[in-house]
Design a protein around this motif. Structure first.
Motif, PDB file in Angstrom:
ATOM      1  N   TYR A 634       0.824  -1.198   0.000  1.00 22.91           N
ATOM      2  CA  TYR A 634       0.000   0.000   0.000  1.00 22.91           C
ATOM      3  C   TYR A 634       0.865   1.258   0.000  1.00 22.91           C
ATOM      4  O   TYR A 634       2.026   1.243   0.431  1.00 22.91           O
ATOM      5  CB  TYR A 634      -0.920   0.046   1.230  1.00 22.91           C
ATOM      6  CG  TYR A 634      -1.924  -1.067   1.294  1.00 22.91           C
ATOM      7  CD1 TYR A 634      -3.006  -1.104   0.413  1.00 22.91           C
ATOM      8  CD2 TYR A 634      -1.808  -2.077   2.231  1.00 22.91           C
ATOM      9  CE1 TYR A 634      -3.935  -2.123   0.467  1.00 22.91           C
ATOM     10  CE2 TYR A 634      -2.732  -3.107   2.306  1.00 22.91           C
ATOM     11  CZ  TYR A 634      -3.797  -3.123   1.414  1.00 22.91           C
ATOM     12  OH  TYR A 634      -4.714  -4.144   1.475  1.00 22.91           O
ATOM     13  N   ILE A 636       0.217   5.282   1.314  1.00 21.64           N
ATOM     14  CA  ILE A 636      -0.652   6.266   1.965  1.00 21.64           C
ATOM     15  C   ILE A 636      -0.105   7.653   1.646  1.00 21.64           C
ATOM     16  O   ILE A 636       1.079   7.925   1.866  1.00 21.64           O
ATOM     17  CB  ILE A 636      -0.717   6.045   3.484  1.00 21.64           C
ATOM     18  CG1 ILE A 636      -1.464   4.753   3.809  1.00 21.64           C
ATOM     19  CG2 ILE A 636      -1.401   7.217   4.167  1.00 21.64           C
ATOM     20  CD1 ILE A 636      -1.663   4.512   5.287  1.00 21.64           C
ATOM     21  N   VAL A 646      -5.411   6.019   0.202  1.00 30.46           N
ATOM     22  CA  VAL A 646      -4.704   4.744   0.171  1.00 30.46           C
ATOM     23  C   VAL A 646      -4.702   4.253  -1.271  1.00 30.46           C
ATOM     24  O   VAL A 646      -5.755   4.193  -1.918  1.00 30.46           O
ATOM     25  CB  VAL A 646      -5.367   3.710   1.095  1.00 30.46           C
ATOM     26  CG1 VAL A 646      -4.572   2.414   1.092  1.00 30.46           C
ATOM     27  CG2 VAL A 646      -5.464   4.257   2.519  1.00 30.46           C
ATOM     28  N   ASN A 675       0.373  -3.868   5.623  1.00 26.72           N
ATOM     29  CA  ASN A 675      -0.901  -3.211   5.903  1.00 26.72           C
ATOM     30  C   ASN A 675      -0.893  -2.459   7.233  1.00 26.72           C
ATOM     31  O   ASN A 675      -1.940  -2.214   7.819  1.00 26.72           O
ATOM     32  CB  ASN A 675      -2.033  -4.236   5.908  1.00 26.72           C
ATOM     33  CG  ASN A 675      -1.773  -5.358   6.905  1.00 26.72           C
ATOM     34  OD1 ASN A 675      -0.689  -5.442   7.483  1.00 26.72           O
ATOM     35  ND2 ASN A 675      -2.756  -6.219   7.095  1.00 26.72           N
ATOM     36  N   VAL A 691      -4.607  -0.936   7.576  1.00 28.06           N
ATOM     37  CA  VAL A 691      -5.362  -0.839   6.337  1.00 28.06           C
ATOM     38  C   VAL A 691      -6.139  -2.136   6.157  1.00 28.06           C
ATOM     39  O   VAL A 691      -5.551  -3.206   5.977  1.00 28.06           O
ATOM     40  CB  VAL A 691      -4.434  -0.605   5.127  1.00 28.06           C
ATOM     41  CG1 VAL A 691      -5.261  -0.479   3.850  1.00 28.06           C
ATOM     42  CG2 VAL A 691      -3.596   0.641   5.336  1.00 28.06           C
ATOM     43  N   LEU A 705      -9.431   2.603   6.981  1.00 30.62           N
ATOM     44  CA  LEU A 705      -8.322   2.718   7.920  1.00 30.62           C
ATOM     45  C   LEU A 705      -8.868   2.675   9.335  1.00 30.62           C
ATOM     46  O   LEU A 705      -9.966   3.158   9.599  1.00 30.62           O
ATOM     47  CB  LEU A 705      -7.575   4.037   7.701  1.00 30.62           C
ATOM     48  CG  LEU A 705      -6.986   4.292   6.316  1.00 30.62           C
ATOM     49  CD1 LEU A 705      -6.367   5.677   6.269  1.00 30.62           C
ATOM     50  CD2 LEU A 705      -5.945   3.251   5.973  1.00 30.62           C
TER      51      LEU A 705
END
Length: 847
Positions: A634, A636, A646, A675, A691, A705
């Motif tokens: 991921y 952010i 995200v 995550n 996440v 989130l």
């Protein structure tokens, strides 16, 4: 009795005089208004990189290859006096050119473009134009500007028909064309600016900020300043002058006997007089604050009901001083002594506040940790005072490697470890407020076998603001180091860094003759200018923050940096193209409102990097800093608009946009696992953010989130995340409370708040730090923190608990946190103590 005090206050001539003054002040402020217009002109504070701007224009003057390029065309159009100075710079002379001279010259180019596009040229100006050399040309050329990196706004304006552009848009387009020709020079500014008006007249200059920033400035600085100074020092002491006689008048023989004949206790009588005495300030403050609220709403279009919090805060501030005036009046029955007692308290609070401020500035702030790095078992930190320290695990204290100094203008870059035995940093002389500093900038290498003593290494590119290690493996000298400055990304081999301090590193991958090969875009491998151009051009390139002997620029031609930017290096991913498996190095850049991914086409140093993906994000002009963090899965990102985004780590596809959990305001984000992310907030708290991506079987399509753990520490200064090899855990090192360190362990597959505190290191304080903690701390405990009520007002009115100063470079800027509750508690306890003392004295004394 309370009503009698209100009635007495209303009968005061001073009250009516104060009210008249307030009405006159509000009448003078009422014509102030605002309007918005496009940001069209340059101010000297728009220039983020003045040295680069001067060097670029000088290069445009003297470099023949730039004659038909945008840079050369702009340099050719400079005024005569400025042209002479720029030519001298191009010849290698040290010439000081004030920023206002440069920005005024650029504004003249905007005027020329406007007059040419609209045909609005006066007769005198037409004659001047006719007298010019027939070979002269206009500075803008559409063909030449196709090679520049143009923002979306400029592309849209270029595509609009000329008749559809207003005068402001024509000027705005000209400014954007200049910015495109001079990348990395200017601060990122909003497209629209707020202009103050007074009646029908415009103030002579704009703020160069948009409405959102203007509202933040108004709420966080203008209103609190008015309350703190105008209400706090004028109305409060005016109230003391009026109310100082309330208690002595009550103690007059006839008045006191009449009051005591009523069925009321003495403490109730005294409290009633105290509350009634606050009526004077309440009546004045309420008019002023309500008037300001209406002016802000009707004239500035800022309807902020939190402004009304200024009324109780101002009355509360008055109550602090009136609580001292009351016992003085009981004891000596003299209004003059009551006023003197309140004045003495104000003087004591002011002196103690100054002493505390000096200790904080010269003793505490220089020791605050601004960055951490771990090399093997050693922990190093950089401080706000421009120092570098190493933790002595046996003595549990910081050992200075580079001395930290109070009020120092030097800046030490956040250190990075290229292996377990070597750490890199740099010290920029006078670089705290100027990224260029003064003097040459050399890389500083700290080696374990040299007892972590600083050693000069390679010459760094000018104005380097951050170092980033890339592609390191277990072997010494493996991988690369990226130097990021105000306008470029430059890279070198770690083996070359170690060689610069006399260490021999085997390099089996380096083929003979590589250093003489030309890259595909015409650059030499070391980023040097062509020998045919000459050393003078190399000097100009260096002034701009360009390549040095060992650092190569990797910034693609279609990418231009615009501060502030954020960078992240995701973990390498396996690429099985053509049946072979290899690790691909990636670099993510949050550049203005665009998230870009860069990848090298082969060796990161010897080949050109390419922009492989780009995602446009909504641009925001809020005071919050942008943040960026990337794990293997991921990404952010936030542009500071109070929304979390995200994205998928491989495709950069956006699948979640929403508010941050619990309305946190992120200051920085660090990837802990695929995550799992650590978020440090502007308030100084740390949260573990998970996440959640729900599978189709869960019948939930949204990704969200969630905060699953909060670090049990406050006042966090800096944080670092370290993944432990061959283990399903990660370690987090958090610097907090000036120079304390806490180490946490967390599972990489965290599904719950499974957070473990491994250890907490509290270094031994120096002598002056102990004086500050116990001596100054005791003084602050015994005296009401009336001056700190300004922070309380700012926090209440703005609805924020902190604000950011700076933040235009790679770092987060300086965070100023409001102490909202502490001053209220301090002053409240003081008021209760003084009233209790007064009630006891009044009850036990015979009047």
């Amino acid at each position: 009795m309370v009503w009698d005090s209100f009635h007495a206050a209303m009968a005061s001539r001073v009250l009516w005089a104060a009210m008249l003054a307030i009405w006159i002040l509000l009448a003078m402020l009422a014509p102030i208004g605002v309007r918005e217009d496009y940001t069209t002109t340059f101010r000297f504070f728009d220039v983020y990189n003045g040295t680069r701007m001067k060097a670029m224009l000088a290069q445009g003057m003297v470099d023949p290859s730039q004659e038909d390029a945008p840079l050369g065309r702009i340099a050719e159009a400079m005024p005569e006096e400025l042209s002479r100075k720029l030519k001298r710079v191009g010849e290698g002379d040290e010439v000081r050119i004030p920023l206002p001279m440069l920005t005024d010259a650029l504004n003249e180019l905007i005027d020329q473009e406007f007059k040419l596009a609209t045909g609005k040229v006066d007769d005198d100006e037409s004659e001047k134009e006719a007298d010019k050399d027939s070979n002269s040309r206009h500075w803008y050329d559409a063909v030449a500007w196709k090679e520049t990196v143009r923002l979306r706004e400029l592309r849209e304006l270029d595509e609009m028909p000329a008749e559809e552009l207003s005068d402001s848009l024509v000027r705005r387009r000209a400014r954007l064309r200049i910015e495109a020709a001079l990348p990395g020079v200017f601060e990122a500014r909003s497209a629209r600016s707020v202009l103050l008006t007074y009646g029908t007249l415009d103030f002579p200059t704009g703020f160069e900020i948009d409405r959102t920033q203007f509202e933040s400035l108004f709420n966080q600085f203008v209103i609190p300043t008015l309350v703190h100074w105008l209400l706090g020092f004028v109305l409060v002491f005016l109230g003391i002058l009026v109310t100082a006689s309330i208690i002595p008048d009550m103690l007059q023989t006839g008045s006191l006997h009449l009051l005591l004949s009523k069925p009321v206790s003495r403490p109730a009588l005294l409290i009633a007089k105290f509350v009634g005495g606050c009526a004077f300030v309440f009546l004045c403050v309420a008019q002023l604050v309500i008037g300001l609220y209406l002016i802000a709403g009707l004239r500035l279009e800022i309807w902020n009901p939190r402004i009304l919090w200024c009324i109780p805060v101002a009355v509360f501030l008055f109550a602090v001083f009136f609580s001292v005036s009351v016992p003085a009046g009981l004891k000596w029955r003299s209004p003059i002594i009551s006023i003197a007692a309140a004045g003495a308290l104000a003087a004591i609070c002011l002196v103690f506040s100054i002493i505390a401020g000096v200790f904080d500035t010269r003793i505490v702030q220089p020791d605050r940790i601004a960055g951490l790095v771990r090399a093997g078992d050693d922990l190093l930190s950089v401080t706000n005072g421009g120092g570098l320290n190493r933790m002595d695990e046996e003595q549990l204290q910081w050992v200075p490697v580079i001395e930290s100094k109070a009020m120092s203008n030097d800046r030490v870059l956040r250190p990075v470890a290229i292996d377990d035995d070597h750490v890199l940093t740099a010290r920029i002389r006078n670089g705290k407020f100027n990224p260029f500093g003064s003097g040459s900038l050399d890389l500083i290498v700290l080696a374990r076998d040299n007892d972590w003593k600083p050693q000069p290494g390679l010459r760094l590119p000018t104005a380097t603001e951050r170092l980033i290690p890339i592609g390191m493996t277990a072997g010494p000298g493996s991988g690369h180091t990226l130097a990021v400055n105000t306008a470029d990304l430059l890279i070198t081999h770690n083996r070359d860094i170690l060689s610069s301090i006399g260490k021999k590193v085997e390099d089996s991958d380096k083929e003979a003759g590589d250093e003489n090969d030309e890259s595909s875009d015409g650059r030499s491998p070391r980023g040097q200018a062509s020998n045919s151009i000459g050393a003078w051009l190399s000097t100009l390139v260096t002034m701009q923050g360009g390549a040095t002997e060992e650092f190569v620029s990797i910034l693609p031609r279609n990418v231009a940096l615009s501060p502030p930017i954020r960078l992240a290096v995701p973990p390498p991913v396996k690429d099985a193209a053509e049946g072979r498996s290899s690790e691909t190095t990636r670099l993510l850049i949050l550049n203005g409102s665009q998230l870009q991914q860069l990848e090298p086409d082969g060796d990161p140093v010897e080949n050109v990097w390419q922009r492989t993906r780009a995602v446009d994000l909504p641009r925001s002009d809020t005071p919050l800093p942008p943040v960026l963090a990337a794990s293997g899965r991921y990404v952010i990102a936030s542009t500071g608009d109070e929304l979390a985004r995200v994205l998928d780590g491989s495709e950069l596809s956006e699948f979640y946009v929403g508010d941050w959990p619990e309305d946190i305001a992120p200051l920085s984000v660090h990837a802990v696992a695929d995550n799992l992310f650590l978020v440090v907030t502007t308030e100084g708290n740390g949260h573990l953010l998970h996440v959640f991506d729900h599978d189709a079987d869960d019948d939930v399509s949204e990704h969200r989130l969630q905060i699953i753990a909060t670090l049990p520490v406050d006042d966090i200064e800096s944080a670092m995340v370290e993944t432990v090899a061959d283990a399903s855990i990660a370690r987090m090192f958090v610097a907090h409370d000036v120079d304390r360190i806490s180490e946490f362990q967390v599972s990489k597959n965290l599904q719950s708040a499974d957070l473990t505190l491994i250890r907490s290191i509290e270094p031994e304080r120096s002598f002056w730090r102990r004086v500050d903690r116990y001596g100054i701390g005791l003084l602050e405990l015994l005296t009401p923190q009336v001056l700190a009520l300004g922070d309380t007002t700012a926090g209440m009115v703005s609805g924020k608990k902190a604000f950011i100063i700076g933040g235009g470079d790679m770092e987060t800027g300086e965070v100023v946190r409001y102490g909202i509750v502490k001053p209220i508690v301090s002053c409240g306890v003081f008021i209760l103590a003084m009233l209790l003392l007064s009630c006891v004295y009044f009850t036990r004394s015979d009047f």
